[in-house]
Design an enzyme around this catalytic site. Structure first.
Site, PDB file in Angstrom:
ATOM      1  N   ASP A   1       1.018  -5.226 -20.945  1.00  0.00           N
ATOM      2  CA  ASP A   1       2.008  -6.235 -20.554  1.00  0.00           C
ATOM      3  C   ASP A   1       1.717  -6.775 -19.153  1.00  0.00           C
ATOM      4  O   ASP A   1       2.251  -7.820 -18.767  1.00  0.00           O
ATOM      5  CB  ASP A   1       3.423  -5.625 -20.556  1.00  0.00           C
ATOM      6  CG  ASP A   1       4.015  -5.544 -21.962  1.00  0.00           C
ATOM      7  OD1 ASP A   1       3.559  -6.288 -22.844  1.00  0.00           O
ATOM      8  OD2 ASP A   1       4.932  -4.727 -22.164  1.00  0.00           O
TER       9      ASP A   1
ATOM     10  N   HIS B   1       0.961   5.765  -1.108  1.00  0.00           N
ATOM     11  CA  HIS B   1       0.239   6.953  -1.578  1.00  0.00           C
ATOM     12  C   HIS B   1       1.047   7.556  -2.724  1.00  0.00           C
ATOM     13  O   HIS B   1       1.225   8.775  -2.786  1.00  0.00           O
ATOM     14  CB  HIS B   1       0.047   7.972  -0.443  1.00  0.00           C
ATOM     15  CG  HIS B   1      -0.928   7.555   0.603  1.00  0.00           C
ATOM     16  ND1 HIS B   1      -1.927   8.363   1.064  1.00  0.00           N
ATOM     17  CD2 HIS B   1      -1.058   6.382   1.275  1.00  0.00           C
ATOM     18  CE1 HIS B   1      -2.633   7.719   1.989  1.00  0.00           C
ATOM     19  NE2 HIS B   1      -2.118   6.531   2.143  1.00  0.00           N
TER      20      HIS B   1
ATOM     21  N   HIS C   1      -8.746   7.540  -1.732  1.00  0.00           N
ATOM     22  CA  HIS C   1      -7.695   7.109  -0.827  1.00  0.00           C
ATOM     23  C   HIS C   1      -6.394   6.904  -1.625  1.00  0.00           C
ATOM     24  O   HIS C   1      -5.740   7.888  -1.949  1.00  0.00           O
ATOM     25  CB  HIS C   1      -8.166   5.856  -0.080  1.00  0.00           C
ATOM     26  CG  HIS C   1      -7.240   5.373   0.982  1.00  0.00           C
ATOM     27  ND1 HIS C   1      -7.626   4.519   1.981  1.00  0.00           N
ATOM     28  CD2 HIS C   1      -5.934   5.608   1.195  1.00  0.00           C
ATOM     29  CE1 HIS C   1      -6.581   4.268   2.760  1.00  0.00           C
ATOM     30  NE2 HIS C   1      -5.553   4.909   2.300  1.00  0.00           N
TER      31      HIS C   1
ATOM     32  N   HIS D   1       0.860  -1.184   0.000  1.00  0.00           N
ATOM     33  CA  HIS D   1       0.000   0.000   0.000  1.00  0.00           C
ATOM     34  C   HIS D   1       0.899   1.237   0.000  1.00  0.00           C
ATOM     35  O   HIS D   1       1.810   1.335   0.807  1.00  0.00           O
ATOM     36  CB  HIS D   1      -0.883  -0.003   1.248  1.00  0.00           C
ATOM     37  CG  HIS D   1      -1.653   1.265   1.459  1.00  0.00           C
ATOM     38  ND1 HIS D   1      -2.468   1.810   0.494  1.00  0.00           N
ATOM     39  CD2 HIS D   1      -1.726   2.105   2.524  1.00  0.00           C
ATOM     40  CE1 HIS D   1      -3.020   2.927   0.952  1.00  0.00           C
ATOM     41  NE2 HIS D   1      -2.579   3.134   2.176  1.00  0.00           N
TER      42      HIS D   1
END
Lengths: 233, 233, 233, 233
Positions: free
Chosen positions: A121, A98, A172, A96
Site C-alpha cells: 500500500d 532509531h 545505523h 530520522h
C-alpha cells in the site's frame, strides 16, 4: 509574524509526534520541515528533550547546513537532512529515528522484503538498506556523507525518491521523507510497523515468499495510481 | 430519526473500538454493521482518521456495494464486505484490520494451528488462511474477488461461517465477522491474541503438538454447546 | 454487614488488578479469595466484563463448588478453585489467567527452566507444566478433574504447594495461588514476567544453562529463609 | 534543612523514574545517589512499592553498607552499591533493575555485541556480562561479593568504568551507573533499548556483523570526544 514561523511550527508538531507514536526513546530522533522557496529548513535542536521543545527552539538551517536562525545548536544529523533537501527538491519533510524494529533491520544490513499488502500500500519495492559507508567517508564529513550514501544507493538501485520514501542506513537507523513533514512522520510509523511484521513473518515461516507482482501493483495503484480509489480526494 | 441511524451508530462504535484495542495504526482497518431487512450496511469512510469519525460520517451501502447514503467515499474494502453480507445472511458485522500478529501469519501463508484452549474456546478448527488470489482475479474487480476468495475457501475446506468467524487472506490480512458488529470486533481482538500466542508457542517448542480432539470438543461446548455453562445466559 | 463482604471485597479487588497488570483480554481470567473458617470462597461471575464488576457481584461458593450466595453464575473454572481450596488448606487466594507468555509455555507443554535470580527470588524449582488430561477426565467433570490434575502433578513431582505457588496446565493456561488473594495476583504477574524472560533467554542463547544450585538457594533464602533480609518485616 | 535531603530527594526522583520508563515490575529494582564528600548514599528501602515511596523513606548508608539514617531496612542490594561507590569515586548514582531484555541477556550469559550506532553513541565496547560467581562467594557475603565480581570483571577485561557505565551480572540482571543518579537511570533505559534491538538483530540475521571500528569511533566521539558536537554544551 516571524519569517520562519510556519516551518518552525510544523517541525515542532512533527517532532512531538515521534514520542507519541512510540518511535523514540529520550532524544533518539529528529524531524525537519523545509521551505524550498527560501532554501531553508527547521529542525530539532540537538540533545533537547521532547518535553522541553517549543516551536521557537527549532533551528533554521540552509541547504548547506549553516544555521540561519535560532539560538541552539541543530541536531547532529542536520547535514544529512541538508543534503537530501538540496538534491531532492520534491521533499518537504524528513524524519530520522532509531525505532526498534526498523533499526534492528538496519543493524542486520538487510533490505526488508515486501511480504504483504500493508507494505505494498505504501511502496512497491523492498525497503532498501544502504551499506555502511567506507572508512574514508566516516572519518571525513560523516553526516554529510550519510546524505550522499542515501542518494547514491537510490541511484545504484534505480529507485525514485518520490516513490520510495524511506531507507535504512546499514548499522545505523532509518530515514524517511515525504512531500510534507506530516507525511515523513507517517512514513516513519509505517516503516516501523512493516519492519515488525516482516520480522514476525520470517519467524513464523522462514520460507515465506515475497508478495507476487500482480498484488504489489494492485495495492499500490489502489492508493497511488491515476485511478486510485483510496481516501476522499 | 434518520432511517440508518442505528447501524451508523453501531458501525461508529465498532470502528472506534479498533484503535482502543490496539488493532490498527492510522487508518489500517474498518468495521461495518448490516441491516439485513433493509439490505444495507454502514461502513467507515475511506482514509479518514479514527479521531475524525462521527456516526454521521459512516457510509451506507447496499449488498452490491453501491452507496445508498452518505457524503463520503466508503472504505476501499467495501465490496469485500458486501459480498460476505450477501452470501452469508447470518452475519451482522464485519471487521478488517492489519493487526500485527494476525497479519504476520497471513503473510506467512499458514493456517494458525490450534495449540490451546484459548483458541478452542472460540473455534474448533485451525484458523484458515486463504491462498493469494489468481492474477486474473487481482487485475479484475479485486475487492469483490477477495470476498469470493473467502467464501470459496470456506466451501473448499468445508468450514461453516457460523462456527469459524475469522479468516486470514494470504499475503494480506485478517477479516472477522459475527452476528453483531460487537462480536466481529471481539473476534478481531481474540484472533490477534491467539495469533501472538501461537507464534510464541512455536518459538518455545518447534514441535508443539496441536490440541487433542477431546479438549477441543470440551472447551468449545463449554461456551457454545447445547449444555454450555459459560456466561450468564 | 453482610456475612461474606470481606472476601467479596477482596475477590473484587483482586479481579480488578488483572486487566490493570495486562494479564487478561476481555474476560479471560478470574480470581477468588477463600474464608477457610466458613469453608467458602468468593469468585468472579462467569463472562462478566471487568468494567461491569462490583464486590456484590462476586459469587460465594463452597469447597464442593456449590453456590452459597450470589445472583450470578460463577466462573466456569469454579470447580478447579474448589478442589484446590479443599485439598490445600494454606491457600487463601487463586488466580487463573491466559496471560500471553505463560500460556505460550503451557501450549508448548514445557516446564519453564529456572534461568535466573528473578525466578529464584520466588521459587527454587522449574515452573511445572502438568500434562494434558486423559480423555476420560476431559469428557467427565472437566474443571473438577483439572483441580486433581494439578494436585496429582504436585504429588508426582514431590512439589510443595506452599513453596511452588504456580503451575501451567498443559495446552491450557496458568494457575497461581498464595496465602492471600493479593499474593496470588502478585504470583500471576511474576509468572508472566519470568515466562517472557525465559523465552527471550532461549532465543538469545539456545544453550543457556539453568541457574546453578548455590545461586538458587541463596536468592530464595534471601527472601524466604529463616534469616531472610528482604523487605521490612 | 535535613543534612541528607539533597541525595534523598535525588534518589527518590531516580527510583520513581524506573516504573515510569517500564524498567521494573513491582519492586524489582533500586536506584541510589551518593554524596562522596560525606561518604554516604541514599537508596530505596527494601520491598517497598514505588507508589508508597517518599524522599524521607530513602535510607542513608555509608560506603561499608552500614545504615546512617532512616527508619527502614535498605534494599537487599545495598552492599553491591556500597562496594561500587567505595572503589569507583567518579560515580554519583547507581541503578539496578531486572528489565526484560537486559536480564534475558544476563541469563544467556552473553556480552551484548555492538551492532549499531545506537550502542556506539553510548559506549565503544560490547556490553560486558560478568560470569556467575563461584560457590564460595555466593555462600558468603553475597551482595558484597557481587560488587567485587563487577569490579574484577572490569579489571580483567581492561574496561574503564567511566567509559563503560553498565554491566550484566550473569544469571542475574543489569547494573548501570554514572556521574549522577539521573545519568544512571538514563543508562538503564538505554541498555534495555540496545538489548532489545540486539536480540531482534540476531533474530533477523543470525550472521549480522559487529559494527566496524571506524563507525564505533565516529559515533562515540560525536557525543563524547573533545570535539563533540552533540547536545547544547
Amino acid at each position: 509574524m516571524e519569517k520562519y514561523s510556519a516551518i518552525r511550527q510544523s517541525a515542532y508538531a512533527c517532532n512531538m509526534q515521534l514520542p507519541h507514536l512510540g518511535l523514540v526513546l529520550f532524544t533518539f530522533g529528529n524531524a525537519s520541515v523545509a521551505d524550498h522557496a527560501e532554501g531553508v529548513f527547521a529542525i530539532k535542536p540537538s540533545g533537547v528533550a521532547y518535553a522541553d521543545l517549543t516551536p521557537e527552539k527549532m533551528v533554521v538551517v540552509d541547504f548547506d547546513g549553516s544555521v540561519v536562525a535560532g539560538d541552539l545548536r541543530p541536531s547532529s544529523d542536520t547535514k544529512t537532512h541538508a543534503v537530501l533537501y538540496k538534491h531532492w527538491p520534491a521533499i518537504g519533510g524528513i524524519v530520522h529515528t532509531h525505532s526498534t524494529y526498523a533499526t534492528a533491520w538496519a543493524q542486520s544490513q538487510r533490505d526488508i522484503p515486501i511480504y504483504g499488502t500493508t507494505h505494498a500500500d505504501h511502496l512497491t519495492a523492498d525497503i532498501p538498506c544502504a551499506p555502511p559507508m567506507a572508512d574514508g567517508q566516516i572519518a571525513g564529513n560523516y553526516e554529510y556523507e550519510t546524505g550522499f550514501q542515501i542518494i547514491n544507493h537510490f541511484e545504484q538501485q534505480q529507485l525514485d525518491y518520490r516513490e520510495v520514501e524511506m531507507i535504512l542506513v546499514g548499522n545505523h537507523a532509518p530515514f524517511t521523507w515525504g512531500a510534507t513533514g506530516e507525511k515523513a512522520v507517517y512514513n516513519s510509523a509505517v516503516l516501523e510497523y512493516v519492519a515488525k511484521m516482516a520480522a514476525l513473518t520470517e519467524q513464523i515461516n522462514p520460507r515465506a515468499p515475497r508478495l507476487k507482482d500482480s498484488l504489489i501493483k494492485k495495492h499500490y495503484e489502489r492508493k497511488h495510481g491515476p485511478d486510485s480509489y483510496y481516501g476522499q480526494s
